[in-house]
Design an enzyme around this catalytic site. Structure first.
Site, PDB file in Angstrom:
ATOM      1  N   HIS A 128       0.851  -1.189   0.000  1.00 47.91           N
ATOM      2  CA  HIS A 128       0.000   0.000   0.000  1.00 47.91           C
ATOM      3  C   HIS A 128       0.885   1.237   0.000  1.00 47.91           C
ATOM      4  O   HIS A 128       0.668   2.148  -0.773  1.00 47.91           O
ATOM      5  CB  HIS A 128      -0.935  -0.026   1.217  1.00 47.91           C
ATOM      6  CG  HIS A 128      -1.931   1.099   1.246  1.00 47.91           C
ATOM      7  ND1 HIS A 128      -2.959   1.176   2.133  1.00 47.91           N
ATOM      8  CD2 HIS A 128      -2.045   2.211   0.480  1.00 47.91           C
ATOM      9  CE1 HIS A 128      -3.679   2.269   1.910  1.00 47.91           C
ATOM     10  NE2 HIS A 128      -3.141   2.913   0.927  1.00 47.91           N
ATOM     11  N   GLU A 182       1.139   7.904  -4.131  1.00 47.50           N
ATOM     12  CA  GLU A 182       1.957   7.510  -2.980  1.00 47.50           C
ATOM     13  C   GLU A 182       3.281   8.265  -2.961  1.00 47.50           C
ATOM     14  O   GLU A 182       3.756   8.675  -1.902  1.00 47.50           O
ATOM     15  CB  GLU A 182       2.195   5.994  -2.986  1.00 47.50           C
ATOM     16  CG  GLU A 182       0.954   5.173  -2.653  1.00 47.50           C
ATOM     17  CD  GLU A 182       0.487   5.362  -1.201  1.00 47.50           C
ATOM     18  OE1 GLU A 182       1.335   5.433  -0.303  1.00 47.50           O
ATOM     19  OE2 GLU A 182      -0.737   5.439  -0.984  1.00 47.50           O
ATOM     20  N   HIS A 208       3.774  10.683   0.104  1.00 48.04           N
ATOM     21  CA  HIS A 208       4.661  10.097   1.125  1.00 48.04           C
ATOM     22  C   HIS A 208       6.120   9.999   0.662  1.00 48.04           C
ATOM     23  O   HIS A 208       7.027  10.245   1.435  1.00 48.04           O
ATOM     24  CB  HIS A 208       4.186   8.690   1.502  1.00 48.04           C
ATOM     25  CG  HIS A 208       2.767   8.639   1.963  1.00 48.04           C
ATOM     26  ND1 HIS A 208       2.368   9.083   3.198  1.00 48.04           N
ATOM     27  CD2 HIS A 208       1.629   8.209   1.343  1.00 48.04           C
ATOM     28  CE1 HIS A 208       1.054   8.916   3.344  1.00 48.04           C
ATOM     29  NE2 HIS A 208       0.588   8.388   2.225  1.00 48.04           N
TER      30      HIS A 208
END
Ligand SMILES: *[C@@H]1O[C@H](CO)[C@@H](O)[C@H](O)[C@H]1NC(C)=O
Ligand SMILES: *[C@@H]1O[C@H](CO)[C@@H](O)[C@H](O)[C@H]1NC(C)=O
Length: 277
Positions: free
Chosen positions: A87, A134, A138
């Site tokens: 994830h 992502e 992040h």
């Protein structure tokens, strides 16, 4: 006469150089001041956004993931996907910026592997879109650390971590396999995973339509140097677990209750939202 002439040339050249260098110094000064200004704010950013100590490496179980969606017909599990998928890898801090763009060419050489280990399980979102989200949310914050400071490096590290943290194999070796009939106890799973994932992974469940607990995600704390485990209490100001508690309020998952058995449902490619018929 000749000599005087050349002397003159030398002198005037020297003067010219002197004048040039004055101009250069002035320009250089301005440039330097500008840089100091920018360096100052970059330092500030680095303090704010680069001071994180812990990362959360989050893996999802496609079988359970599809049951976590409000609209389950949005789910798809690519045929090549038969295990835990990535994830994300999330520094435990607020996101520093979303202004570091990412392009397919950045991860071209990893595309095949990423498609298998980090697929989008939503029909409405391509895998590349998932990776880019992502990275921007992040990865660009993780880029404070050497070795994570480009999309290619970030995704390479994530793939390495995925290979190293082979949950399915750890469980299989202990006789814990996906099943529609056999529920498991969270304490048993914790005990099996502890030697590999440390003492504090978050084992996350969703509640399915029949009210059963279904395992769909694991969050594994890592230190900044990417070793498993991270002592959140050593972090100045704490906040690490609080923040992840906040995160979970927007995610469908919750810690699998210790007093209730949960299901580790099989991956069903044809009907991913009905893994047990
Ligand atoms: C669920 O998603 C499908 C496919 O996109 C769509 O056709 C359907 O209307 C959606 N159902 C609901 C209840 O939103
Ligand atoms: C990684 O970081 C942790 C926490 O700071 C430290 O305890 C550990 O020794 C480090 N491991 C390596 C291999 O550097």
């Amino acid at each position: 006469m000749e000599m005087r002439c050349s002397l003159l040339v030398v002198v005037s050249t020297a003067l010219l150089l002197l004048r040039l260098s004055v101009v250069m110094v002035t320009a250089g000064g301005a440039r330097e001041a500008d840089q100091h200004g920018r360096r100052g704010s970059a330092l500030q950013d680095e303090k704010t956004f680069c001071s994180w100590r812990c990362l959360m490496f989050t893996l999802q179980w496609p079988g359970g993931f599809c049951l976590s969606l409000n609209n389950q017909s949005l789910c798809r599990i690519p045929p090549s996907v038969n295990g835990w998928t990535i994830h994300g890898l999330w520094p435990q801090t607020q996101s520093c910026c979303r202004c570091w763009p990412m392009f397919p060419s950045d991860v071209q050489e990893l595309e095949e592997e990423l498609s298998e280990e980090w697929p989008s399980l939503l029909k409405s979102r391509t895998s590349f879109t998932f990776w880019r989200e992502e990275w921007q949310k992040h990865g660009s914050t993780a880029a404070c650390v050497e070795g994570l400071n480009s999309p290619l490096r970030y995704f390479q590290i994530c793939l390495k971590l995925r290979a190293q943290l082979d949950i399915q194999r750890f469980l299989e070796d202990a006789g814990i396999t996906p099943s529609c009939d056999q529920p498991y106890q969270v304490e048993d799973v914790r005990r099996v995973l502890a030697p590999h994932l440390g003492d504090h992974p978050e084992i996350q469940c969703i509640t399915d339509e029949q009210g059963r607990q279904v395992w769909f995600q694991v969050k594994i704390p890592l230190s900044r140097n990417l070793t498993v485990g991270c002592d959140s209490h050593a972090e100045a100001g704490g906040g690490f677990w609080e923040k992840s508690a906040l995160d979970s309020s927007t995610s469908p998952g919750h810690p699998c209750p210790s007093k209730e058995p949960f299901y580790y449902v099989p991956i069903e490619h044809q009907q991913p939202f009905r893994p047990c018929g």
